[in-house]
Design a protein around this motif. Structure first.
Motif, PDB file in Angstrom:
ATOM      1  N   GLY A  28       0.816  -1.217   0.000  1.00  0.00           N
ATOM      2  CA  GLY A  28       0.000   0.000   0.000  1.00  0.00           C
ATOM      3  C   GLY A  28       0.842   1.256   0.000  1.00  0.00           C
ATOM      4  N   MET A  29       1.929   1.251   0.774  1.00  0.00           N
ATOM      5  CA  MET A  29       2.836   2.396   0.814  1.00  0.00           C
ATOM      6  C   MET A  29       3.486   2.600  -0.556  1.00  0.00           C
ATOM      7  SD  MET A  29       4.089   4.892   2.452  1.00  0.00           S
ATOM      8  CE  MET A  29       4.665   5.027   4.112  1.00  0.00           C
ATOM      9  N   LYS A  30       3.886   1.497  -1.193  1.00  0.00           N
ATOM     10  CA  LYS A  30       4.500   1.583  -2.520  1.00  0.00           C
ATOM     11  C   LYS A  30       3.528   2.213  -3.515  1.00  0.00           C
ATOM     12  CE  LYS A  30       4.681  -1.820  -5.468  1.00  0.00           C
ATOM     13  NZ  LYS A  30       4.890  -3.110  -6.101  1.00  0.00           N
ATOM     14  N   TYR A  31       2.261   1.745  -3.517  1.00  0.00           N
ATOM     15  CA  TYR A  31       1.268   2.314  -4.417  1.00  0.00           C
ATOM     16  C   TYR A  31       1.066   3.798  -4.146  1.00  0.00           C
ATOM     17  CZ  TYR A  31      -0.125  -2.328  -6.041  1.00  0.00           C
ATOM     18  OH  TYR A  31      -0.143  -3.575  -6.597  1.00  0.00           O
ATOM     19  N   ALA A  32       0.980   4.155  -2.871  1.00  0.00           N
ATOM     20  CA  ALA A  32       0.744   5.559  -2.512  1.00  0.00           C
ATOM     21  C   ALA A  32       1.887   6.444  -2.992  1.00  0.00           C
ATOM     22  CB  ALA A  32       0.565   5.695  -0.998  1.00  0.00           C
ATOM     23  N   ILE A  33       3.126   5.992  -2.813  1.00  0.00           N
ATOM     24  CA  ILE A  33       4.280   6.799  -3.214  1.00  0.00           C
ATOM     25  C   ILE A  33       4.409   6.869  -4.732  1.00  0.00           C
ATOM     26  CG2 ILE A  33       6.807   6.898  -3.176  1.00  0.00           C
ATOM     27  CD1 ILE A  33       6.633   5.791  -0.293  1.00  0.00           C
ATOM     28  N   LEU A  34       4.210   5.746  -5.409  1.00  0.00           N
ATOM     29  CA  LEU A  34       4.395   5.720  -6.860  1.00  0.00           C
ATOM     30  C   LEU A  34       3.246   6.348  -7.641  1.00  0.00           C
ATOM     31  CD1 LEU A  34       5.935   2.144  -7.348  1.00  0.00           C
ATOM     32  CD2 LEU A  34       7.115   4.359  -7.319  1.00  0.00           C
ATOM     33  N   LEU A  35       2.036   6.271  -7.104  1.00  0.00           N
ATOM     34  CA  LEU A  35       0.874   6.707  -7.874  1.00  0.00           C
ATOM     35  C   LEU A  35       0.264   8.026  -7.409  1.00  0.00           C
ATOM     36  CD1 LEU A  35      -0.896   3.237  -8.242  1.00  0.00           C
ATOM     37  CD2 LEU A  35       0.608   4.391  -9.880  1.00  0.00           C
ATOM     38  N   ASP A  36       0.672   8.523  -6.249  1.00  0.00           N
ATOM     39  CA  ASP A  36       0.074   9.748  -5.711  1.00  0.00           C
ATOM     40  C   ASP A  36       1.181  10.755  -5.444  1.00  0.00           C
ATOM     41  OD1 ASP A  36      -1.327  11.748  -4.418  1.00  0.00           O
ATOM     42  OD2 ASP A  36      -2.444  10.379  -3.122  1.00  0.00           O
ATOM     43  N   PHE A  37       1.319  11.735  -6.334  1.00  0.00           N
ATOM     44  CA  PHE A  37       2.399  12.709  -6.212  1.00  0.00           C
ATOM     45  C   PHE A  37       2.335  13.462  -4.891  1.00  0.00           C
ATOM     46  CE2 PHE A  37       4.233  16.946  -6.914  1.00  0.00           C
ATOM     47  CZ  PHE A  37       5.539  16.572  -7.194  1.00  0.00           C
ATOM     48  N   VAL A  43       6.934  12.537   1.194  1.00  0.00           N
ATOM     49  CA  VAL A  43       7.859  11.514   1.698  1.00  0.00           C
ATOM     50  C   VAL A  43       9.296  11.983   1.487  1.00  0.00           C
ATOM     51  CG1 VAL A  43       8.748   9.179   1.305  1.00  0.00           C
ATOM     52  CG2 VAL A  43       6.290   9.554   1.502  1.00  0.00           C
ATOM     53  N   VAL A  44       9.590  12.518   0.313  1.00  0.00           N
ATOM     54  CA  VAL A  44      10.943  12.988   0.004  1.00  0.00           C
ATOM     55  C   VAL A  44      11.346  14.114   0.955  1.00  0.00           C
ATOM     56  CG1 VAL A  44      12.367  14.142  -1.747  1.00  0.00           C
ATOM     57  CG2 VAL A  44      10.862  12.249  -2.400  1.00  0.00           C
ATOM     58  N   ILE A  45      10.481  15.096   1.138  1.00  0.00           N
ATOM     59  CA  ILE A  45      10.775  16.207   2.048  1.00  0.00           C
ATOM     60  C   ILE A  45      10.986  15.689   3.468  1.00  0.00           C
ATOM     61  CG2 ILE A  45       9.802  18.275   3.147  1.00  0.00           C
ATOM     62  CD1 ILE A  45       8.414  18.854   0.431  1.00  0.00           C
ATOM     63  N   SER A  46      10.102  14.802   3.903  1.00  0.00           N
ATOM     64  CA  SER A  46      10.194  14.274   5.271  1.00  0.00           C
ATOM     65  C   SER A  46      11.476  13.488   5.492  1.00  0.00           C
ATOM     66  CB  SER A  46       8.985  13.389   5.578  1.00  0.00           C
ATOM     67  OG  SER A  46       7.813  14.163   5.570  1.00  0.00           O
ATOM     68  N   VAL A  47      11.849  12.667   4.529  1.00  0.00           N
ATOM     69  CA  VAL A  47      13.085  11.888   4.664  1.00  0.00           C
ATOM     70  C   VAL A  47      14.285  12.823   4.764  1.00  0.00           C
ATOM     71  CG1 VAL A  47      14.629  10.292   3.453  1.00  0.00           C
ATOM     72  CG2 VAL A  47      12.189   9.775   3.636  1.00  0.00           C
ATOM     73  N   ALA A  48      14.294  13.893   3.970  1.00  0.00           N
ATOM     74  CA  ALA A  48      15.403  14.852   4.025  1.00  0.00           C
ATOM     75  C   ALA A  48      15.482  15.529   5.389  1.00  0.00           C
ATOM     76  CB  ALA A  48      15.247  15.892   2.914  1.00  0.00           C
ATOM     77  N   VAL A  49      14.352  15.987   5.896  1.00  0.00           N
ATOM     78  CA  VAL A  49      14.347  16.663   7.201  1.00  0.00           C
ATOM     79  C   VAL A  49      14.683  15.675   8.318  1.00  0.00           C
ATOM     80  CG1 VAL A  49      12.932  17.971   8.831  1.00  0.00           C
ATOM     81  CG2 VAL A  49      12.745  18.426   6.389  1.00  0.00           C
ATOM     82  N   LEU A  50      14.155  14.465   8.232  1.00  0.00           N
ATOM     83  CA  LEU A  50      14.496  13.441   9.227  1.00  0.00           C
ATOM     84  C   LEU A  50      15.987  13.133   9.208  1.00  0.00           C
ATOM     85  CD1 LEU A  50      11.449  11.060   8.853  1.00  0.00           C
ATOM     86  CD2 LEU A  50      12.114  12.268  10.940  1.00  0.00           C
ATOM     87  N   ALA A  51      16.584  13.103   8.023  1.00  0.00           N
ATOM     88  CA  ALA A  51      18.022  12.847   7.923  1.00  0.00           C
ATOM     89  C   ALA A  51      18.821  13.947   8.604  1.00  0.00           C
ATOM     90  CB  ALA A  51      18.424  12.712   6.455  1.00  0.00           C
ATOM     91  N   ILE A  52      18.404  15.195   8.405  1.00  0.00           N
ATOM     92  CA  ILE A  52      19.090  16.312   9.060  1.00  0.00           C
ATOM     93  C   ILE A  52      18.999  16.172  10.576  1.00  0.00           C
ATOM     94  CG2 ILE A  52      19.026  18.819   9.444  1.00  0.00           C
ATOM     95  CD1 ILE A  52      18.078  19.058   6.486  1.00  0.00           C
TER      96      ILE A  52
END
Length: 131
Positions: A28-37, A43-52
């Motif tokens: 479900g997560m894969k579908y949400a990320i690949l099919l829903d911009f 997710v990309v923004i969150s991963v970047a901020v979490l990494a910081i």
């Protein structure tokens, strides 16, 4: 039997199996990320901020960002699922479906405002550590 047809409460499934549940959730997560911009870019923004936050060992900040991100992604995916279900059940315009979709979008919108607020506040505390 396809996993979407299994339901232990309806007597159509074989009960709880943790690995199957994890596989379904990841699917479900894969579908949400690949099919829903709208999910993918968050997710990309969150991963970047979490990494910081992780790099600077700001653990409380990391956990607050993780919690806000989890809640926002949950609301976004539920909104997408509700919209898809409504579109599947009713073709064409329907005022009741519009209200349902609007309410789901409002829930996602509230979660996005909270998520953005957390990101801005947390980044304003973490970024000065760069200098």
């Amino acid at each position: 039997m396809e996993h979407s047809l299994r339901n232990k409460f309806l007597g159509t499934g074989d009960g709880y199996h943790p690995l199957r549940k994890i596989r379904i959730a990841l699917s479900g997560m894969k579908y949400a990320i690949l099919l829903d911009f709208s999910v993918a870019y968050k997710v990309v923004i969150s991963v970047a901020v979490l990494a910081i936050a992780f790099i600077f060992r700001a653990w409380v900040d990391f956990l607050v960002i993780l919690l806000a991100t989890g809640l926002m992604l949950t609301a976004e995916m539920l909104n997408s699922a509700i919209e898809a279900l409504c579109d599947l059940l009713v073709s064409g315009y329907n005022e009741k479906i519009k209200v349902i979709k609007d309410i789901a979008a409002a829930a996602a919108g509230i979660s996005i405002v909270v998520w953005l607020t957390v990101l801005v506040v947390e980044l304003s505390e973490i970024l000065p550590l760069l200098s």
